[in-house]
Write a protein that holds these residues in place. Structure first.
Motif, short mmCIF file in Angstrom:
data_model
loop_
_atom_site.label_atom_id
_atom_site.label_comp_id
_atom_site.label_asym_id
_atom_site.label_seq_id
_atom_site.Cartn_x
_atom_site.Cartn_y
_atom_site.Cartn_z
N GLN A 199 4.48 21.26 -46.01
CA GLN A 199 3.92 20.28 -47.02
C GLN A 199 2.33 20.53 -47.17
O GLN A 199 1.86 20.87 -46.33
CB GLN A 199 3.96 18.83 -46.38
CG GLN A 199 5.40 18.45 -45.91
CD GLN A 199 5.75 18.77 -44.54
OE1 GLN A 199 4.93 18.76 -43.54
NE2 GLN A 199 6.90 19.76 -44.41
N MET A 200 2.10 20.74 -48.35
CA MET A 200 0.60 20.94 -48.82
C MET A 200 0.11 19.64 -49.55
O MET A 200 0.16 19.44 -50.66
CB MET A 200 0.49 22.01 -49.63
CG MET A 200 -0.87 22.47 -49.90
SD MET A 200 -0.68 24.15 -50.99
CE MET A 200 -0.25 25.41 -49.87
N PRO A 201 -0.73 18.85 -48.60
CA PRO A 201 -1.70 17.96 -49.57
C PRO A 201 -2.69 18.38 -49.95
O PRO A 201 -3.41 19.37 -49.23
CB PRO A 201 -1.97 17.01 -48.24
CG PRO A 201 -2.02 17.67 -47.01
CD PRO A 201 -0.71 18.69 -47.23
N PHE A 202 -3.25 17.82 -51.34
CA PHE A 202 -4.44 18.57 -51.88
C PHE A 202 -5.17 17.28 -52.43
O PHE A 202 -4.68 16.24 -52.65
CB PHE A 202 -4.03 19.37 -52.63
CG PHE A 202 -3.11 18.84 -53.72
CD1 PHE A 202 -3.50 18.25 -55.07
CD2 PHE A 202 -1.57 18.92 -53.79
CE1 PHE A 202 -2.93 17.85 -56.22
CE2 PHE A 202 -0.69 18.53 -54.82
CZ PHE A 202 -1.22 17.85 -56.01
N GLY A 203 -6.31 17.73 -52.70
CA GLY A 203 -7.36 16.57 -53.51
C GLY A 203 -8.63 17.11 -53.45
O GLY A 203 -8.93 18.27 -53.09
N SER A 204 -9.69 16.36 -53.68
CA SER A 204 -10.97 16.56 -53.73
C SER A 204 -11.44 16.95 -52.25
O SER A 204 -10.96 16.32 -51.47
CB SER A 204 -11.92 15.66 -54.43
OG SER A 204 -11.67 14.26 -53.83
N ILE A 205 -12.46 17.81 -52.30
CA ILE A 205 -13.02 18.25 -50.94
C ILE A 205 -14.30 17.16 -50.70
O ILE A 205 -15.21 17.30 -51.31
CB ILE A 205 -13.61 19.76 -51.20
CG1 ILE A 205 -12.44 20.51 -51.50
CG2 ILE A 205 -14.35 20.02 -49.63
CD1 ILE A 205 -12.89 21.99 -51.65
N GLU A 206 -13.71 16.63 -49.74
CA GLU A 206 -14.89 15.13 -49.34
C GLU A 206 -15.67 15.71 -48.00
O GLU A 206 -16.88 15.41 -48.09
CB GLU A 206 -14.21 14.03 -48.84
CG GLU A 206 -13.24 13.39 -50.00
CD GLU A 206 -14.28 13.03 -51.15
OE1 GLU A 206 -15.13 12.43 -51.16
OE2 GLU A 206 -13.66 13.60 -52.32
N ILE A 247 -8.59 21.91 -45.51
CA ILE A 247 -9.41 20.89 -45.67
C ILE A 247 -9.01 19.42 -45.18
O ILE A 247 -7.85 19.47 -45.61
CB ILE A 247 -9.76 20.53 -47.32
CG1 ILE A 247 -10.24 22.02 -47.79
CG2 ILE A 247 -10.89 19.54 -47.44
CD1 ILE A 247 -11.86 22.49 -47.38
N TYR A 248 -9.49 19.07 -44.34
CA TYR A 248 -8.99 17.86 -43.58
C TYR A 248 -9.66 16.76 -44.06
O TYR A 248 -9.55 15.46 -43.38
CB TYR A 248 -9.18 18.13 -42.18
CG TYR A 248 -7.98 19.19 -41.74
CD1 TYR A 248 -6.65 19.19 -41.92
CD2 TYR A 248 -8.55 20.33 -40.97
CE1 TYR A 248 -5.83 20.01 -41.58
CE2 TYR A 248 -7.91 21.26 -40.65
CZ TYR A 248 -6.55 21.45 -41.02
OH TYR A 248 -5.56 22.22 -40.61
#
Length: 201
Positions: free
Chosen positions: A175-182, A15-16
């Motif tokens: 590195q694994m950036p994560f967050g809500s799926i926009e 997810i980008y």
């Protein structure tokens, strides 16, 4: 055939377009990440994987620092403009980042204690890392949290080690950036099965 594990794997996508709109608390997310790594297998149960989980200011400082490094690496300002847009929108815009490390002391001890397999332990360590990466990624996806796996190592190793006081025997792997799926991932294409698999009876 119904298989809940396989259904969870299908949710794991790169997810980008990340955001910070997550209902779970940071403590709850941390618990998911830690348990996923804890339950990930490793050679001889060596548990060589280490993780640093960044939120808030630390998360922002990570990606700002990586951007500063990349500014000196890309060929021109036009290329940096595109790089900056990607880093800020796909990584920094998220809620946090997991830094994945291998504890080299653990690998060295395995080589010493099991000399018959000493030439294979680096590979075994990479197997353990890959499994932990996917386990965390899938566990987050199962909670509706998007992520991707990045590799700004080794160019960012020194900066990250100094910034976050990383032990010298830990080697940064991802590195694994994560967050809500926009914005969800697009359709995924697969190569023909007959080019990829062989079943022999």
């Amino acid at each position: 055939m119904s298989n809940s594990f396989l259904e969870n794997l299908k949710k794991r996508r790169s997810i980008y377009a990340l955001g910070k709109n997550i209902k779970l608390s940071e403590d709850e997310i941390t618990e998911i990440i830690e348990e996923a790594i804890r339950q990930s297998p490793s050679a001889f149960n060596s548990q060589s994987i280490r993780a640093v989980i960044l939120y808030g200011k630390a998360h922002d400082e990570l990606w700002d620092g990586i951007l500063d490094i990349l500014h000196g690496e890309v060929p021109n300002e036009e290329a940096f403009k595109a790089t900056k847009a990607k880093v800020e929108g796909a990584f920094k815009a998220g809620l946090g980042t997991v830094l994945f490390y291998t504890d080299e002391d653990v690998i060295a001890d395995l080589k010493k204690n099991f000399p018959l397999y000493k030439d294979a332990f680096d590979m075994f360590g990479e197997h353990g890392m890959g499994i932990a990466n996917v386990d965390v990624w899938t566990a987050l996806a199962n909670e509706g949290i998007g992520a991707s796996l990045q590799h700004y190592n080794p160019i960012a190793d020194k900066f990250i080690a100094e910034k976050f006081d990383i032990p010298a025997n830990w080697t940064l792997k991802a590195q694994m950036p994560f967050g809500s799926i926009e914005q969800p991932a697009g359709d995924k294409e697969f190569m023909p099965d007959d080019e990829r698999f062989r079943v022999i009876k």
